[in-house]
Design a protein around this motif. Structure first.
Motif, PDB file in Angstrom:
ATOM      1  N   GLY A  35      43.209  34.436  46.772  1.00 14.04           N
ATOM      2  CA  GLY A  35      41.611  34.486  46.819  1.00 14.04           C
ATOM      3  C   GLY A  35      41.034  34.513  45.501  1.00 14.04           C
ATOM      4  N   VAL A  36      41.996  33.982  44.601  1.00 10.30           N
ATOM      5  CA  VAL A  36      41.514  34.028  42.911  1.00 10.30           C
ATOM      6  C   VAL A  36      41.863  32.658  42.507  1.00 10.30           C
ATOM      7  CG1 VAL A  36      42.141  34.865  40.769  1.00 10.30           C
ATOM      8  CG2 VAL A  36      42.439  36.409  42.597  1.00 10.30           C
ATOM      9  N   SER A  37      40.794  32.150  41.511  1.00  5.67           N
ATOM     10  CA  SER A  37      40.880  30.907  41.340  1.00  5.67           C
ATOM     11  C   SER A  37      40.893  30.860  39.749  1.00  5.67           C
ATOM     12  CB  SER A  37      39.336  30.203  41.709  1.00  5.67           C
ATOM     13  OG  SER A  37      38.169  30.782  40.859  1.00  5.67           O
ATOM     14  N   GLU A  85      40.098  40.544  41.261  1.00 10.43           N
ATOM     15  CA  GLU A  85      39.926  40.898  42.595  1.00 10.43           C
ATOM     16  C   GLU A  85      39.715  39.632  43.230  1.00 10.43           C
ATOM     17  OE1 GLU A  85      40.408  43.918  43.884  1.00 10.43           O
ATOM     18  OE2 GLU A  85      40.644  44.980  41.926  1.00 10.43           O
ATOM     19  N   ARG A  86      39.955  39.709  44.616  1.00  8.99           N
ATOM     20  CA  ARG A  86      39.536  38.538  45.415  1.00  8.99           C
ATOM     21  C   ARG A  86      38.275  37.909  44.946  1.00  8.99           C
ATOM     22  NH1 ARG A  86      41.623  36.225  49.953  1.00  8.99           N
ATOM     23  NH2 ARG A  86      43.436  37.758  49.692  1.00  8.99           N
ATOM     24  N   GLY A  87      37.999  36.831  44.929  1.00  8.45           N
ATOM     25  CA  GLY A  87      36.743  36.058  44.454  1.00  8.45           C
ATOM     26  C   GLY A  87      36.493  35.816  43.054  1.00  8.45           C
ATOM     27  N   ASP A  88      37.469  36.431  42.218  1.00  3.92           N
ATOM     28  CA  ASP A  88      37.451  36.426  40.793  1.00  3.92           C
ATOM     29  C   ASP A  88      37.796  35.181  40.321  1.00  3.92           C
ATOM     30  OD1 ASP A  88      36.069  38.630  40.771  1.00  3.92           O
ATOM     31  OD2 ASP A  88      37.711  39.879  40.203  1.00  3.92           O
ATOM     32  N   THR A  89      37.498  34.639  39.154  1.00  4.78           N
ATOM     33  CA  THR A  89      38.021  33.478  38.261  1.00  4.78           C
ATOM     34  C   THR A  89      38.784  34.065  37.015  1.00  4.78           C
ATOM     35  OG1 THR A  89      36.322  32.304  39.359  1.00  4.78           O
ATOM     36  CG2 THR A  89      37.401  31.182  37.295  1.00  4.78           C
TER      37      THR A  89
END
Length: 430
Positions: free
Chosen positions: A247-249, A283-287
């Motif tokens: 979930g990390v970009s 964390e999940r959702g971070d870039t």
């Protein structure tokens, strides 16, 4: 996030950019899986260190096992016999399956074959010490390995498996006696392909071509497959896919920095990405951003310098002269003639140090008469150390003055305008 999706120095969680090589392995195994036929001469992947030979072989091994093959994995060590390891690996491969014991005398035959393979292994040492031929036909060693492979492969097939695949990693380091015996056995089995559901896949440094053909001249008929550095698209894929699973970009500009720094080298891609991930601690959702990459590159330098040092220490004085002459050109690809000119010797005098540096994986051919370093940034590092007064050039050229500053990596001397600040991350590629 405690999970780390990148694995420098270990098997990658995601194999990128090797689909063509995997298709080649699938085509190799297809006749064996479908008809129980031998796959033909060995297929051998070769490349310098860091390009993912072991990762490719392990990925192929998993696919082969998913198709119903029993696989045996051997990793060669320089100067150490490996036929006994092959025996153990075949046994372990069978033990990991649910095929069970075939009817007949398989269990007793396994013990007999193991003895046949083991006892000649003791003879191999004596043969090598006595400088006898790689394959002593009178001892029956090659014939014993031939019978063993035939028995193992056919019994696996009879029990419902697809056949046997032998994977040999670091094959360039394999003991010549063992390699000659194994290749002779495989060659003999190829005379009756319909009776031997067997395939052999190997990997090694570029010197593996010469190593195998020296052990058995007909090894030149093997399928030799060079591995190249990764193109930009699979390099980006290697970064993006493992992170996306968590979930990390990645910011695309950050991806481009990593890809440019690594120069398509899978190990460096993993190393830089792992350090950027640690710097970001996402964390999940971070870039992951450019700032995280820049911060991570500072930590990369320590690990990379250790690798550079190891390569320098592995080179002989004559090889160091060659390295310094290449490095001081400041070019990513260097003509052999330019190296000869810098060293003040005829071009033909370079054959021995050049070949040894290629065998050690420090340099590689980049076209006819062209050479380059295999480790990104190594040439910059050597030139930088010379610029800063370290005794690299003095050790290599004790009577020749240094020609002036060259490209540098992360130096600290402000008097050299080409030297980067110690606070700035290293440039791994040119």
């Amino acid at each position: 996030m405690d999970l780390q999706p990148y694995t420098p120095g270990a098997l990658p969680r995601y194999l990128a950019g090797r689909e063509a090589e995997m298709r080649r392995v699938r085509r190799l195994l297809a006749p064996t899986a479908a008809y129980g036929e031998m796959a033909g001469p060995p297929t051998v992947f070769h490349a310098v260190r860091g390009l993912g030979k072991t990762s490719l072989l392990r990925h192929a091994q998993r696919e082969a096992e998913a198709q119903g093959f029993v696989t045996a994995w051997v990793a060669c060590t320089k100067g150490t016999p490996y036929l006994g390891d092959l025996d153990a690996a075949i046994r372990d491969g069978i033990a990991r399956t649910d095929l069970g014991e075939p009817e007949g005398k398989w269990a007793n035959r396994k013990r007999t074959l193991g003895a046949e393979l083991g006892l000649p292994g003791l003879k191999l040492t004596a043969q090598l010490e006595a400088e006898q031929p790689a394959v002593d036909e009178e001892s029956g060693t090659s014939a014993a390995v031939q019978r063993y492979l035939h028995e193992a492969a056919t019994r696996i097939r009879d029990a419902g498996g697809a056949g046997l695949v032998v994977f040999i990693d670091e094959w360039h380091a394999g003991r010549e006696n063992d390699t000659g015996i194994l290749l002779n056995a495989v060659q003999a089995l190829g005379g009756r392909p319909e009776e031997n559901p067997l395939a052999v896949v190997g990997a090694g440094l570029p010197s593996v071509v010469g190593t195998l053909t020296k052990a058995a001249t007909f090894a030149e008929r093997s399928s030799w497959v060079p591995l190249q550095t990764l193109d930009p698209d699979p390099s980006r894929e290697l970064l993006l896919e493992p992170a996306a699973e968590l979930g990390v970009s990645w910011d695309l500009a950050a991806v481009d920095i990593v890809a440019a720094q690594a120069g398509g080298n899978p190990y460096f891609l993993q190393l830089i990405a792992a350090n950027a991930w640690e710097a970001a601690d996402p964390e999940r959702g971070d870039t992951i951003t450019e700032a995280h990459v820049e911060a991570g590159l500072v930590g990369v330098r320590t690990q990379v310098v250790e690798m550079y040092e190891a390569r320098w220490q592995a080179a002989s004085p004559a090889e160091r002269k060659f390295i310094v002459a290449m490095a001081e050109t400041g070019e990513p690809v260097v003509a052999r003639g330019d190296v000869a000119t810098a060293m003040g010797v005829p071009s033909e005098n370079l054959s021995v140090p050049r070949d040894r540096l290629i065998d050690k994986g420090i340099i590689e051919e980049a076209g006819r008469g062209q050479l380059r370093f295999t480790l990104p940034g190594f040439g910059d590092y050597v030139a930088e150390q010379a610029d800063q007064g370290r005794d690299l050039r003095a050790a290599a050229f004790p009577r020749t003055p240094r020609r002036g500053p060259g490209p540098a990596i992360g130096g600290t001397d402000p008097q050299h305008p080409t030297t980067r600040s110690s606070q700035r991350p290293p440039e791994l590629g040119r």
